[in-house]
Design an enzyme around this catalytic site. Sequence first.
Site, short mmCIF file in Angstrom:
data_model
loop_
_atom_site.label_atom_id
_atom_site.label_comp_id
_atom_site.label_asym_id
_atom_site.label_seq_id
_atom_site.Cartn_x
_atom_site.Cartn_y
_atom_site.Cartn_z
N PRO A 88 -19.58 -58.48 82.25
CA PRO A 88 -20.82 -57.71 82.41
C PRO A 88 -21.24 -57.00 81.11
O PRO A 88 -20.42 -56.40 80.42
CB PRO A 88 -20.48 -56.69 83.50
CG PRO A 88 -19.39 -57.35 84.29
CD PRO A 88 -18.58 -58.13 83.29
N CYS A 89 -22.54 -57.10 80.83
CA CYS A 89 -23.09 -56.43 79.64
C CYS A 89 -23.71 -55.09 79.98
O CYS A 89 -24.28 -54.41 79.12
CB CYS A 89 -24.13 -57.32 78.96
SG CYS A 89 -25.64 -57.56 79.94
N THR A 90 -23.61 -54.68 81.25
CA THR A 90 -24.33 -53.49 81.74
C THR A 90 -24.10 -52.26 80.88
O THR A 90 -25.02 -51.49 80.61
CB THR A 90 -23.90 -53.19 83.19
OG1 THR A 90 -23.81 -54.41 83.92
CG2 THR A 90 -24.89 -52.25 83.85
#
Length: 376
Positions: free
Chosen positions: A67-69
């Site tokens: 995840p790049c969140t």
Amino acid sequence: MRTVGLFSGIGGLELGLERAGASTELLCEYWDPAAAILRKRFDAEVVGDIRKVASIPAVDVVTAGFPCTDLSQVGRTAGIDGSESGLVREALRLIERTPPRWVVLENVPNMLSLGGGAAMAFIVDWFDDRGWNWAYRTVDSQHFGLRQRRRRVLLVASRTEDPRGVLFADEAGLPTTRRGHSAYGFYWTEGNRGVGWGDGVTPTLKGGSKLGIASPPAVWRVGADAGRAITRPSVRAGERLQGFRAGWTDLGAKDGIRWKMVGNAVSVPVATWIGRGLVEPRSPVDVARKPLDVGRRWPAAASSVSGLREEWSLSERPLAIRPQQTLARLLTDHGADPLSLNATRGFTTRLVASNLRRRPDFVDDLRAHIEHMSSV
């Protein structure tokens, strides 16, 4: 070449590897709508929460588009210790327990600079501490035959192989500037400090805005009739912009959910390029390189082989594949809807009030679109 995909999304990495000859053994995806796509499109077991996965099969390749969140500029910017991007530790746990021949990680370029590049430092230090070789490179999807500008960092690691032969064996150099495109992409949600302008391409498809709303970019088609000149790509067009076949995510979910899945995906042709390099690594190209100094800003490309860290002078354009369709033609073939009146009016107001450079005919078409949408 047998693979396991972690944080698989809708399978961009895995589909690309399969196109290079791989077979998928296991997929891990927590979000139910994306997991449903994986079950439909792949002949492999699909599991959910990675934190509950005790082990993975012994395979040749483990991929993790984690995840790049917490790393993205439009995300929470909490960094590698954020609750979502920090889940890369779970992938590393599984890799350490059952080491494959190759590991492929993917994320946004902001991981090289956020918090002094703490995310990249954490990951490469983990591999260094365990005696793995690694290499990473920033690449742009628009050079792989897609009509989307999408910059991503790809890292390949191995205990026994030289990953530079995967990522550094191709170099097409900086592209030449071409003028006179028939369509230009932009972010209709912007307009104050930038517009994400793309010559013949869309800006990066996003999984969501800072408000968590999936918002596809807009496209200006030069010379099109009022009402058709300022449009938003359909989800099917978005799937093609990522290298999937049109309809890949069409299992009944709403367009907003489908756009989020498409925006979070890995571009398939980029993954295919990686896969071919994994199948048959080659010698890296002969370009300038120098020692990678600890504490400096992370460069666009670097490696560590036998503990020797080096910075490589490589572009984001390993290949120079021309798209088969223009952006305008892609929208004609796969669909686009007029940008709404409120969205166009808000963007135009912000753009005209800003100091941003813009083409006068672009503003003229925006105003013509407003007039047309006000009358329908």
